[in-house]
Motif scaffolding. Structure first.
Motif, mmCIF file in Angstrom:
data_model
loop_
_atom_site.group_PDB
_atom_site.id
_atom_site.type_symbol
_atom_site.label_atom_id
_atom_site.label_comp_id
_atom_site.label_asym_id
_atom_site.label_seq_id
_atom_site.Cartn_x
_atom_site.Cartn_y
_atom_site.Cartn_z
ATOM 1 N N THR A 41 11.896 12.937 0.370
ATOM 2 C CA THR A 41 11.364 11.609 0.079
ATOM 3 C C THR A 41 10.571 11.073 1.259
ATOM 4 N N ILE A 42 9.405 10.510 0.936
ATOM 5 C CA ILE A 42 8.583 9.832 1.933
ATOM 6 C C ILE A 42 8.275 8.426 1.434
ATOM 7 N N GLU A 43 8.012 7.545 2.374
ATOM 8 C CA GLU A 43 7.504 6.214 2.047
ATOM 9 C C GLU A 43 6.003 6.272 2.304
ATOM 10 N N ILE A 44 5.199 5.773 1.353
ATOM 11 C CA ILE A 44 3.758 5.963 1.479
ATOM 12 C C ILE A 44 2.980 4.804 0.880
ATOM 13 N N TRP A 45 1.814 4.557 1.466
ATOM 14 C CA TRP A 45 0.862 3.610 0.900
ATOM 15 C C TRP A 45 0.321 4.172 -0.408
ATOM 16 N N PHE A 46 -0.050 3.306 -1.310
ATOM 17 C CA PHE A 46 -0.508 3.738 -2.628
ATOM 18 C C PHE A 46 -1.319 2.635 -3.284
ATOM 19 N N THR A 47 -1.942 2.972 -4.372
ATOM 20 C CA THR A 47 -2.494 1.989 -5.289
ATOM 21 C C THR A 47 -2.262 2.497 -6.704
#
Length: 120
Positions: free
Chosen positions: A27-33
């Motif tokens: 699991t990673i935390e990531i910027w997104f749209t």
């Protein structure tokens, strides 16, 4: 599929892929749209990033966005029109929030799409 209308108001998501060697969740935390049932992200490490290599090996992923959970299928964006849309959409979301210059990142990062399938 029911998708919360304000998904794109969140700053980050947790993306969980299956480790290509270990088979364990990664699991990673990531910027997104978010656009029309598709989550777009940019990988600054390109295909060298573990999460991208995992996604190439096993495209099925899980996404946690706030309290909601989604399943989806990840892919590298290859269509030129979608590539530009992904780059610009992610950049536009974060450029005002980030103190540094994101222009180089927008142009060199690898665009990734998650086609959402299901929510819980």
């Amino acid at each position: 599929m029911t998708v919360i209308s304000d998904l794109d108001r969140l700053s980050v998501i947790d993306l969980t892929s299956e480790g290509r060697a270990s088979g364990r969740p990664h699991t990673i935390e990531i910027w997104f749209t978010y656009r029309e049932s598709i989550i777009y992200m940019l990988s600054g490490g390109g295909e060298r990033s573990d999460w991208v290599r995992n996604l190439i090996h096993t495209p099925e992923v899980r996404v946690r966005a706030g309290v909601r959970h989604y399943t989806g299928v990840g892919r590298i964006v290859t269509d030129p029109h979608e590539d530009r849309l992904a780059r610009d959409a992610v950049f536009d979301k974060y450029v005002a929030r980030y103190r540094g210059d994101l222009t180089g990142w927008r142009e060199t990062a690898l665009p990734i799409a998650i086609d959402l399938e299901h929510t819980t």
